[in-house]
Design a protein around this motif. Structure first.
Motif, PDB file in Angstrom:
ATOM      1  N   ALA A 177       0.664  -1.152  -0.135  1.00 17.70           N
ATOM      2  CA  ALA A 177      -0.008   0.093   0.164  1.00 17.70           C
ATOM      3  C   ALA A 177       0.871   1.269  -0.105  1.00 17.70           C
ATOM      4  O   ALA A 177       0.557   2.267  -0.669  1.00 17.70           O
ATOM      5  CB  ALA A 177      -1.038   0.014   1.278  1.00 17.70           C
ATOM      6  N   CYS A 178       1.996   1.396   0.648  1.00 22.66           N
ATOM      7  CA  CYS A 178       2.988   2.505   0.921  1.00 22.66           C
ATOM      8  C   CYS A 178       3.463   2.634  -0.477  1.00 22.66           C
ATOM      9  O   CYS A 178       3.787   3.716  -0.770  1.00 22.66           O
ATOM     10  CB  CYS A 178       3.866   2.391   1.947  1.00 22.66           C
ATOM     11  SG  CYS A 178       3.015   2.359   3.414  1.00 22.66           S
ATOM     12  N   LEU A 179       4.181   1.652  -1.069  1.00 24.49           N
ATOM     13  CA  LEU A 179       4.807   1.755  -2.215  1.00 24.49           C
ATOM     14  C   LEU A 179       3.555   1.899  -3.591  1.00 24.49           C
ATOM     15  O   LEU A 179       4.056   3.133  -4.186  1.00 24.49           O
ATOM     16  CB  LEU A 179       5.259   0.496  -2.810  1.00 24.49           C
ATOM     17  CG  LEU A 179       6.392  -0.078  -1.895  1.00 24.49           C
ATOM     18  CD1 LEU A 179       6.996  -1.585  -2.174  1.00 24.49           C
ATOM     19  CD2 LEU A 179       7.699   0.888  -1.837  1.00 24.49           C
ATOM     20  N   GLU A 180       2.463   1.779  -3.524  1.00 30.15           N
ATOM     21  CA  GLU A 180       1.575   2.063  -4.581  1.00 30.15           C
ATOM     22  C   GLU A 180       1.159   3.549  -4.301  1.00 30.15           C
ATOM     23  O   GLU A 180       1.154   4.394  -5.226  1.00 30.15           O
ATOM     24  CB  GLU A 180       0.169   1.224  -4.342  1.00 30.15           C
ATOM     25  CG  GLU A 180       0.458  -0.317  -5.022  1.00 30.15           C
ATOM     26  CD  GLU A 180      -0.618  -1.202  -4.752  1.00 30.15           C
ATOM     27  OE1 GLU A 180      -0.614  -2.062  -5.412  1.00 30.15           O
ATOM     28  OE2 GLU A 180      -1.700  -0.821  -3.871  1.00 30.15           O
ATOM     29  N   ALA A 181       1.037   3.755  -2.978  1.00 26.48           N
ATOM     30  CA  ALA A 181       0.850   5.411  -2.863  1.00 26.48           C
ATOM     31  C   ALA A 181       1.770   6.205  -3.182  1.00 26.48           C
ATOM     32  O   ALA A 181       1.809   7.404  -3.826  1.00 26.48           O
ATOM     33  CB  ALA A 181       0.416   5.557  -1.333  1.00 26.48           C
ATOM     34  N   GLN A 182       3.155   5.737  -2.722  1.00 30.83           N
ATOM     35  CA  GLN A 182       4.325   6.640  -3.351  1.00 30.83           C
ATOM     36  C   GLN A 182       4.195   6.874  -4.968  1.00 30.83           C
ATOM     37  O   GLN A 182       4.673   7.944  -5.563  1.00 30.83           O
ATOM     38  CB  GLN A 182       5.577   6.029  -2.951  1.00 30.83           C
ATOM     39  CG  GLN A 182       6.717   6.812  -3.372  1.00 30.83           C
ATOM     40  CD  GLN A 182       8.220   6.050  -2.994  1.00 30.83           C
ATOM     41  OE1 GLN A 182       8.060   4.757  -2.916  1.00 30.83           O
ATOM     42  NE2 GLN A 182       9.238   6.730  -3.128  1.00 30.83           N
ATOM     43  N   ARG A 183       4.105   5.703  -5.738  1.00 29.77           N
ATOM     44  CA  ARG A 183       4.128   5.520  -6.980  1.00 29.77           C
ATOM     45  C   ARG A 183       3.016   6.615  -7.776  1.00 29.77           C
ATOM     46  O   ARG A 183       3.260   7.292  -8.409  1.00 29.77           O
ATOM     47  CB  ARG A 183       3.708   4.112  -7.653  1.00 29.77           C
ATOM     48  CG  ARG A 183       3.366   4.102  -8.947  1.00 29.77           C
ATOM     49  CD  ARG A 183       2.846   2.799  -9.464  1.00 29.77           C
ATOM     50  NE  ARG A 183       1.394   2.647  -8.628  1.00 29.77           N
ATOM     51  CZ  ARG A 183       0.677   1.795  -8.886  1.00 29.77           C
ATOM     52  NH1 ARG A 183       0.974   0.442  -9.544  1.00 29.77           N
ATOM     53  NH2 ARG A 183      -0.710   1.704  -8.459  1.00 29.77           N
ATOM     54  N   ASP A 184       1.743   6.589  -6.991  1.00 23.32           N
ATOM     55  CA  ASP A 184       0.678   7.476  -7.606  1.00 23.32           C
ATOM     56  C   ASP A 184       1.097   8.902  -7.149  1.00 23.32           C
ATOM     57  O   ASP A 184       0.621   9.693  -8.031  1.00 23.32           O
ATOM     58  CB  ASP A 184      -0.786   6.901  -7.008  1.00 23.32           C
ATOM     59  CG  ASP A 184      -1.032   5.456  -7.355  1.00 23.32           C
ATOM     60  OD1 ASP A 184      -0.238   5.199  -8.186  1.00 23.32           O
ATOM     61  OD2 ASP A 184      -1.965   5.079  -6.795  1.00 23.32           O
ATOM     62  N   ARG A 185       1.558   9.005  -6.014  1.00 21.44           N
ATOM     63  CA  ARG A 185       1.911  10.578  -5.586  1.00 21.44           C
ATOM     64  C   ARG A 185       2.938  11.123  -6.594  1.00 21.44           C
ATOM     65  O   ARG A 185       2.944  12.350  -6.900  1.00 21.44           O
ATOM     66  CB  ARG A 185       2.521  10.464  -4.351  1.00 21.44           C
ATOM     67  CG  ARG A 185       2.744  11.796  -3.556  1.00 21.44           C
ATOM     68  CD  ARG A 185       3.245  11.822  -2.253  1.00 21.44           C
ATOM     69  NE  ARG A 185       4.472  11.039  -1.865  1.00 21.44           N
ATOM     70  CZ  ARG A 185       4.362  10.005  -1.352  1.00 21.44           C
ATOM     71  NH1 ARG A 185       3.451   9.223  -0.938  1.00 21.44           N
ATOM     72  NH2 ARG A 185       5.566   9.133  -1.190  1.00 21.44           N
ATOM     73  N   LEU A 186       3.918  10.248  -7.101  1.00 26.17           N
ATOM     74  CA  LEU A 186       4.889  10.917  -7.954  1.00 26.17           C
ATOM     75  C   LEU A 186       4.473  10.789  -9.502  1.00 26.17           C
ATOM     76  O   LEU A 186       5.292  10.973 -10.501  1.00 26.17           O
ATOM     77  CB  LEU A 186       6.257   9.907  -7.933  1.00 26.17           C
ATOM     78  CG  LEU A 186       6.864  10.066  -6.441  1.00 26.17           C
ATOM     79  CD1 LEU A 186       8.048   9.036  -6.315  1.00 26.17           C
ATOM     80  CD2 LEU A 186       7.330  11.496  -6.301  1.00 26.17           C
ATOM     81  N   GLY A 187       2.939  10.596  -9.627  1.00 22.25           N
ATOM     82  CA  GLY A 187       2.654  10.279 -11.187  1.00 22.25           C
ATOM     83  C   GLY A 187       3.209   9.201 -12.021  1.00 22.25           C
ATOM     84  O   GLY A 187       3.467   9.478 -13.132  1.00 22.25           O
ATOM     85  N   LEU A 188       3.382   8.080 -11.342  1.00 22.66           N
ATOM     86  CA  LEU A 188       3.957   6.876 -12.102  1.00 22.66           C
ATOM     87  C   LEU A 188       3.213   5.755 -12.275  1.00 22.66           C
ATOM     88  O   LEU A 188       3.907   4.675 -12.323  1.00 22.66           O
ATOM     89  CB  LEU A 188       5.224   6.745 -11.330  1.00 22.66           C
ATOM     90  CG  LEU A 188       6.540   7.544 -11.095  1.00 22.66           C
ATOM     91  CD1 LEU A 188       7.598   7.254 -10.237  1.00 22.66           C
ATOM     92  CD2 LEU A 188       6.979   8.050 -12.236  1.00 22.66           C
ATOM     93  N   SER A 221       4.671  -0.997 -12.210  1.00 17.47           N
ATOM     94  CA  SER A 221       3.656  -1.768 -12.029  1.00 17.47           C
ATOM     95  C   SER A 221       4.130  -2.722 -10.970  1.00 17.47           C
ATOM     96  O   SER A 221       5.362  -3.095 -10.694  1.00 17.47           O
ATOM     97  CB  SER A 221       3.296  -2.435 -13.197  1.00 17.47           C
ATOM     98  OG  SER A 221       4.424  -3.443 -13.673  1.00 17.47           O
ATOM     99  N   LEU A 222       2.910  -3.174 -10.152  1.00 17.28           N
ATOM    100  CA  LEU A 222       3.407  -4.207  -8.929  1.00 17.28           C
ATOM    101  C   LEU A 222       2.408  -5.441  -9.171  1.00 17.28           C
ATOM    102  O   LEU A 222       1.407  -5.305  -8.219  1.00 17.28           O
ATOM    103  CB  LEU A 222       3.352  -3.644  -7.465  1.00 17.28           C
ATOM    104  CG  LEU A 222       4.157  -2.467  -7.074  1.00 17.28           C
ATOM    105  CD1 LEU A 222       3.829  -1.124  -7.681  1.00 17.28           C
ATOM    106  CD2 LEU A 222       4.593  -2.460  -5.852  1.00 17.28           C
TER     107      LEU A 222
END
Length: 375
Positions: free
Chosen positions: A223-234, A239-240
Motif C-alpha cells: 500500500a505504501c509503495l503504491e501510494a508513493q508511485r501514484d503521488r509521483l505520477g508513476l 507496476s506491482l
C-alpha cells in the motif's frame, strides 16, 4: 543418511529456493530427507520437491495455546527431532537457527546457516545475541560471503564455512533493442528498498520517457509503495503485479534488473540475472552485490543508498546497448563460480564433516549409518 532441514516457510523466498534445491539433491543421492517449516501457503510449497522428500508444517491451528509462538515452535521442532532422530539437522535464518540449536541440544549435529544480514535486519536484538551464544554448539556454521563471516564473533569464525548459493542460468532472456524494460524482484518490505527505486524512477523518467519498471513480489509495504508511485505520477510507469507465476518467470520480459536493497545476505535474484546474461544495476549494499558484480563488466554498482546515482546508472545502461550486450556476454564468469555441481559439492562435504563430528561425539563408529557423502 537421514537429514532434517528446518526453515521458516515454504514460500517464494531465496532461502526456500536453496532448501528445495539441497533437499532434492540429497534425496537424489539416496538420503531420507525431511523438510520442516513453520508455515506453508494454502496452495502448497512455491518450490517443488521430489515425492520422496517428506514435508512437515509445524504451525498448526489446533496447536495454539497459552505459550508464546516461539516456545510453541521450539517444542514442535524438538518433538520432530526426537521422532525422526536424524543424522543431522540443517537450519536456516537467525530465529530458526536459535530454535533448532536449542531443540536438538547435543543429541543431533546442527549445521546452522545465516541467510540474511544479522547486523542490519530489524529483528529483536535478543535473537542475534542468542544465535551468537549458541553458535559454538553447531557442528558447522554456513555463511554466504566472506564479509559476512568476518562479521561473526571471532570465537566461531574457525568453524564457519563460506558457501555461496548455487545458481543455474534461467532460460528465456530476450532483451529488447531499447533496453527500457526494468525489473526488480523481492518482498515488498523496507529491506528491499523499493521505495528508493520508485524515487529513482521519477528521475529516470525525465531522460528515459519510455522506461517502465515492474516490481515482482508481495509484502506489507504494498500500500505504501503504491501510494508513493501514484503521488509521483508513476502509475503508468511502475507496476506491482505480485509474485511471478513460476520461479524465474520474471526474467522473460526484462532488459535490466535493478537491485535497490538496503541490505542482503546473498541476493539470489542478482545471481540469477548475472548467470543468465541479464545486465544489472545494484546498490553496493552489504552483503552480496560486490561479491557478484564486477563493476562495469557484468553490471553497475552504485553507492549504497544513493538514489540519484541509481537513477544515473539506470539511464546510462538504457542508453548503452553495446555495454548491455557486453555484460550479457560476461555471464560465464559467474556461471562457473556458482554452478550447482560446485556449490552442492561444498554442502556435501560440510554435511559429511558435521555428521562425522556427531558420530565421534556420541561414540558411533565412523561410517556407521553414512552413505555416499562420506565415501
Amino acid at each position: 543418511m537421514k537429514l532434517l532441514f528446518v526453515q521458516a516457510g515454504f514460500g517464494a523466498g531465496g532461502t526456500e529456493k536453496i532448501v528445495a534445491m539441497l533437499a532434492a539433491h540429497r534425496a537424489e543421492l539416496g538420503d531420507e530427507v525431511h523438510v520442516a517449516a513453520m508455515t506453508c501457503p494454502e496452495a502448497g510449497s512455491y518450490f517443488a520437491y521430489p515425492d520422496s522428500v517428506v514435508l512437515h508444517v509445524l504451525d498448526q491451528p489446533e496447536g495454539k495455546g497459552l505459550l508464546p509462538l516461539s516456545l510453541r515452535r521450539l517444542a514442535n521442532i524438538r518433538k520432530l527431532v526426537r521422532s525422526l532422530s536424524p543424522d543431522a539437522c540443517l537450519s536456516f535464518l537467525t530465529k530458526i537457527n536459535v530454535l533448532t540449536l536449542l531443540a536438538a541440544g547435543s543429541s543431533v549435529p546442527v549445521i546452522a546457516s545465516e541467510r540474511n544480514n544479522p547486523l542490519a535486519q530489524k529483528a529483536h536484538p535478543v535473537w542475534r545475541r542468542a544465535q551468537n551464544a549458541l553458535m559454538p554448539r553447531a557442528a558447522a556454521m554456513v555463511m554466504q560471503t566472506e564479509r559476512a563471516r568476518q562479521d561473526l564473533p571471532a570465537r566461531v569464525r574457525s568453524c564457519t564455512q563460506v558457501i555461496p548459493n548455487p545458481c543455474a542460468p534461467i532460460a528465456g532472456v530476450a532483451p529488447s533493442p531499447d533496453g527500457s524494460r526494468l525489473v526488480a524482484v523481492g518482498r515488498l518490505d523496507h529491506q528491499k528498498g523499493f521505495d528508493l527505486l520508485i524515487g529513482a524512477m521519477s528521475l529516470v523518467r525525465e531522460k528515459q520517457p519510455d522506461a517502465r519498471l515492474t516490481i515482482y513480489g508481495e509484502g506489507a509495504a504494498r500500500a505504501c509503495l503504491e501510494a508513493q508511485r501514484d503521488r509521483l505520477g508513476l502509475r503508468d510507469v511502475v507496476s506491482l503485479p505480485g509474485k511471478s507465476t513460476r520461479p524465474g518467470e520474471w526474467i522473460r520480459n526484462a532488459d535490466i534488473l535493478v537491485l535497490s536493497s538496503r541490505f542482503e545476505g546473498f541476493p539470489n535474484v542478482l545471481a540469477e540475472a548475472a548467470v543468465s546474461g541479464l545486465p544489472v544495476v545494484a546498490f553496493d549494499c552489504p552483503y552480496g552485490p560486490r561479491e557478484l558484480i564486477l563493476d562495469g563488466e557484468n553490471g553497475l554498482l552504485v553507492r549504497d543508498g544513493d538514489v540519484e546515482a541509481l537513477a544515473r546508472a539506470i539511464d546510462h545502461l538504457i542508453s548503452s546497448p553495446a555495454q548491455r550486450a557486453a555484460m550479457a556476454a560476461a555471464k560465464t564468469r559467474l556461471q562457473q563460480k556458482l554452478s550447482p555441481a560446485t556449490i552442492l559439492a561444498l554442502w556435501d562435504r560440510t554435511i559429511s564433516d558435521a555428521t562425522r563430528k556427531g558420530a565421534f561425539r556420541h561414540g558411533k563408529p565412523a561410517g556407521e549409518g553414512y552413505s555416499h557423502a562420506n565415501a
